[in-house]
Design an enzyme around this catalytic site. Structure first.
Site: not given
Ligand code: IFM
Length: 461
Positions: A74, A118, A163, A298, A300, A358
């Site tokens: 990606r 992006h 995002e 995405n 985390y 992500e």
């Molecule tokens: O690096 C970023 C990415 O560009 C967008 N999502 C989160 C990642 C980590 O912060």
């Protein structure tokens, strides 16, 4: 059973974070080129001028991807590299770069997944208001047409925006990201509405012009809530909290996800922010709500575990049991269950196939005395999160792929180059690349379609 056949094992990057070549081959300025050169905006005074030099080293990078065994990659297209002024004349040399990259990927057996935006907006368009100008959705559709006409004979996986929450919030409200504005919420909601329209028009453009049948999604982010326990009332409370908008926060999947997938803004967003509400023209919601083939997430970490009637902070509650393995270099808690709850709640709400667009760990990796980059924390992190993806799959959630953020160490926006997210270590002095241990580990995971996630030959169901 392992992961589903055809599961898209991938890694992700973004143009400004890796390409460099900021003013080569006719590329126009992006808002990040300008912002990163303003004093005090980026840790260490870093800029993306050279970044990971991918623009020049893409062949080597494709070879590394092939070595890892990636099935999918990606990446995003730099709008000002193709349209230096944002509109009008197309820079053929910029287009040639992506053309060759796509050919190189396909020759290596790697499926290209293209993100159209992006965050590197052409500066020329920012000078005309950028995401605040209602005309931007048409500008974005024009740009989309250029990309689709050039690449859709070979590319079939598309995402319009990465995002939108973040580029609206950080770019126009808190000012920590380009273009660095600190405007009121009304402006933020207007920029959000314009970006939703841009998404809708881009999807229409792709469907109308693509030469290969397209698979279209979005890469979204938003707070994920994990329940305090698996008791049904706690799960219900977490589900409600994940999509609820309250006066103090709108950072939530529902803000962008509901209009895109359900065709309406969430009722509580309207209620709490009525005073700041953007102008919505007749037909806007129909434009925004285009059929999607997948919803990309995405993810985390989770914001906070939530239980019925009580709130538990990260790492403390019954679900956390005080055993959060740690915090990443971004200051984010390592919270593997966040990916499971995010997938499950989004599946229930939107009933669309899901892709983890992500997920990954920022750390302070360096080459050890033996010359290798040992990153056991990343391996443990990715294994824990992937096992939670498997849990969601086993419960019937339709997950189609998983993209590690990131393929390469790169420019982490306002945090500069210090947090390293890559499977591949980049020495920013000489741009030499080395596969980290996690890259070798990921190769085994891909080769075994997930079986290697569990040590010692234990089998995944
Ligand atoms: O690096 C970023 C990415 O560009 C967008 N999502 C989160 C990642 C980590 O912060």
């Amino acid at each position: 059973m392992t992961f589903p056949q055809g599961f898209a094992w991938g890694a992700a990057t973004a143009s400004y974070q890796i390409e460099g070549a900021a003013s080569e081959d006719g590329k126009g300025l992006s808002i990040w080129d300008v912002f990163s050169h303003e004093q005090g905006k980026i840790d260490g005074g870093d800029t993306g001028d050279v970044a990971s030099d991918h623009y020049h080293r893409w062949r080597e990078d494709v070879a590394l991807m092939a070595g890892i065994g990636l099935k999918a990659y990606r990446f995003s297209i730099s709008w000002p590299r193709l349209l230096p002024e944002g509109r009008g004349a197309v820079e053929r040399r910029g287009l040639g770069f992506y053309d060759r990259l796509v050919d190189g990927l396909l020759a290596a057996g790697i499926e290209p997944w293209v993100t159209l935006y992006h965050w590197d907006l052409p500066h020329a368009l920012h000078l005309q208001g950028g995401w605040l100008n209602p005309a931007i959705s048409d500008w974005f559709a024009e740009y989309t047409a250029v990309v689709v006409d050039a690449l859709s004979d070979r590319v079939s996986h598309w995402m319009a925006l990465n995002e939108p929450h973040v580029f609206v919030d950080h770019g126009y409200l808190s000012g920590g990201h380009a273009p660095g504005l600190r405007l009121d919420l009304a402006a933020g909601l207007q920029a959000g509405h314009n970006s939703l329209l841009a998404h809708g028009k881009a999807v229409q453009t792709i469907r109308a012009r693509a030469k290969k049948p397209p698979t279209i999604g979005v890469a979204q982010v938003g707070a994920v809530r994990a329940p305090a326990s698996e008791a049904p009332e706690d799960v219900a409370a977490a589900r409600e909290a994940m999509f609820a908008i309250n006066p103090s926060t709108h950072f939530n999947h529902a803000w962008f996800g509901d209009p895109m997938v359900l065709g309406e803004y969430p009722e509580d967003l309207l209620q709490h922010f009525r005073r700041d509400w953007p102008s919505i023209r007749p037909g806007d919601m129909e434009t925004i709500c285009q059929p999607l083939d997948f919803y990309g997430l995405n993810v985390y970490f989770a914001e906070a575990a939530v239980g019925a009637g009580h709130r538990v902070e990260p790492g403390t509650g019954p679900q956390g049991r005080g055993d959060r393995p740690g915090y990443t270099m971004m200051g984010w808690p390592v919270w593997p269950e966040s990916i499971y709850w995010g997938l499950r709640f989004l599946w229930e709400r939107y009933e669309l196939p899901l892709v983890i667009t992500e997920n990954g760990l920022a750390n302070t990796d360096w080459p050890h005395l033996d010359g290798r980059v040992h990153d056991p924390q990343r391996i443990d992190y990715l294994a824990r999160y992937l096992l939670q993806v498997k849990r969601a799959l086993d419960e019937g959630v339709d997950v189609r792929g998983y993209f590690v953020w990131s393929l390469l160490d790169n420019f982490e926006w306002a945090r500069g180059f210090r947090p390293r997210f890559g499977l591949v270590y980049v020495d920013y002095e000489d741009q030499q690349r080395r596969l980290k241990d996690s890259a070798h580990w990921y190769r085994q995971v891909i080769e075994t379609n997930g079986r290697a996630l569990l040590p010692g030959g234990q089998s995944l169901r």
